[in-house]
Design an enzyme around this catalytic site. Structure first.
Site, mmCIF file in Angstrom:
data_model
loop_
_atom_site.group_PDB
_atom_site.id
_atom_site.type_symbol
_atom_site.label_atom_id
_atom_site.label_comp_id
_atom_site.label_asym_id
_atom_site.label_seq_id
_atom_site.Cartn_x
_atom_site.Cartn_y
_atom_site.Cartn_z
ATOM 1 N N ASP A 64 13.601 46.711 28.274
ATOM 2 C CA ASP A 64 12.256 47.260 28.478
ATOM 3 C C ASP A 64 12.309 48.684 29.032
ATOM 4 O O ASP A 64 13.288 49.078 29.672
ATOM 5 C CB ASP A 64 11.480 46.336 29.436
ATOM 6 C CG ASP A 64 9.978 46.558 29.366
ATOM 7 O OD1 ASP A 64 9.504 47.139 28.365
ATOM 8 O OD2 ASP A 64 9.273 46.157 30.311
ATOM 9 N N HIS A 75 12.211 54.438 21.678
ATOM 10 C CA HIS A 75 12.852 53.339 20.945
ATOM 11 C C HIS A 75 14.120 53.833 20.236
ATOM 12 O O HIS A 75 15.127 53.143 20.193
ATOM 13 C CB HIS A 75 11.879 52.738 19.922
ATOM 14 C CG HIS A 75 10.652 52.127 20.547
ATOM 15 N ND1 HIS A 75 10.727 51.243 21.603
ATOM 16 C CD2 HIS A 75 9.323 52.262 20.282
ATOM 17 C CE1 HIS A 75 9.503 50.867 21.942
ATOM 18 N NE2 HIS A 75 8.629 51.484 21.168
ATOM 19 N N LEU A 119 32.451 38.338 19.633
ATOM 20 C CA LEU A 119 31.129 38.357 20.274
ATOM 21 C C LEU A 119 30.025 37.880 19.324
ATOM 22 O O LEU A 119 29.962 38.313 18.175
ATOM 23 C CB LEU A 119 30.805 39.796 20.719
ATOM 24 C CG LEU A 119 29.401 40.014 21.300
ATOM 25 C CD1 LEU A 119 29.269 39.380 22.676
ATOM 26 C CD2 LEU A 119 29.070 41.506 21.374
#
Ligand code: IPE
Ligand code: IPE
Ligand code: MG
Length: 252
Positions: free
Chosen positions: A22, A39, A133
């Protein structure tokens, strides 16, 4: 001066870290830029943190990239985010393949634009055999609707007669969430300083440790990530027991 990350104990890392990324909009607005620039800058942080997670050997990294509520944002921001998502997936596929990263996603994939869904499906398919991962992207994701979806699947099995209500356990419900097969998150990190979950992993995070930093996502560094992990390592996870019981290492 030694770097703070040197305190990190590589032998007791969380298996699964989930991040609420955020603060992109505020990061941009603080600089007089359009929110979309925040963003865009946030995508760079994603790359850095995925690399950091892989270098540490974490098992799962879940990133909250777009919530079911984020569809309410101005159309221009939503379409900008979808374009960024598509180019991120296209650009990162080779890195994922080179680094043994397996891509997964959680959320209402069918709500994503077709072009995004196509690259997402391709990347998931091409990385399916990877064993390193697990990069789990939460896209058009909401914790409540995920639980409702699982409830519906179980209810229809009961209606069909293939399942008895008494057979519904926590494990069975977990197995019908998007996160099926993944360990629950040990640590949830939220950047941008808000003290809320925003509908993220409501079921899975029931015993997660929570770490909130005021740093906005575009500014969140590998060192900040290590600091969050160090902080996690200082916690005593009690799971309802007393601190004494935990110290004596009594079995759960
Ligand atoms: C998080 O940053 C990214 C998404 C929700 C897609 P925000 O866009 O929410 O940033 P702030 O909270 O407005 O600063
Ligand atoms: C949470 O951030 C969702 C993501 C990071 C993708 P928001 O910015 O949407 O959360 P709220 O609306 O402030 O709770
Ligand atoms: Mg926000």
């Amino acid at each position: 001066m030694s770097s703070p990350s040197s305190k990190l104990d590589r032998n007791s890392l969380p298996a699964h870290v989930a991040i609420i990324m955020d603060g992109n909009g505020r990061w941009a607005q603080n600089r007089g830029l359009m929110r979309l620039m925040g963003h865009r800058s946030g995508v760079k942080t994603v790359k850095k943190i995925v690399t950091a997670a892989r270098e540490l050997g974490l098992q799962v990294l879940t990133l909250y990239a777009f919530s079911s509520e984020n569809w309410k944002r101005p159309e221009q921001e939503v379409s900008g985010l979808m374009t960024l998502l598509k180019s991120y997936l296209e650009n990162e596929l080779s890195t994922m393949l080179d680094n043994n990263i397996k891509l997964r996603c959680m959320g209402r994939k069918e709500q994503l634009p077709t072009k995004v869904r196509e690259v997402l499906d391709t990347s998931i398919r091409k990385t399916a055999g990877n064993t390193g991962l697990i990069l789990n992207l939460a896209l058009s994701y909401g914790g409540r609707s995920e639980i409702v979806r699982a409830a519906r699947i179980l209810a229809s099995k009961c209606a069909e007669g293939t399942l008895h209500p008494d057979e519904i356990t926590e494990d069975l419900l977990s197995a019908h969430l998007y996160s099926t097969g993944l360990p629950d998150p040990d640590l949830v990190i939220r950047t941008g300083g808000e003290y809320r979950l925003s509908n993220f992993l409501l079921w899975q995070a029931s015993y997660a440790e929570i770490y909130i930093t005021d740093t906005n996502w575009p500014d969140f560094s590998k060192n900040d990530f290590h600091l969050a992990l160090e902080n996690y390592q200082e916690r005593q996870r009690r799971f309802g027991r007393t601190g004494d019981q935990v110290q004596k290492q009594e079995p759960l």
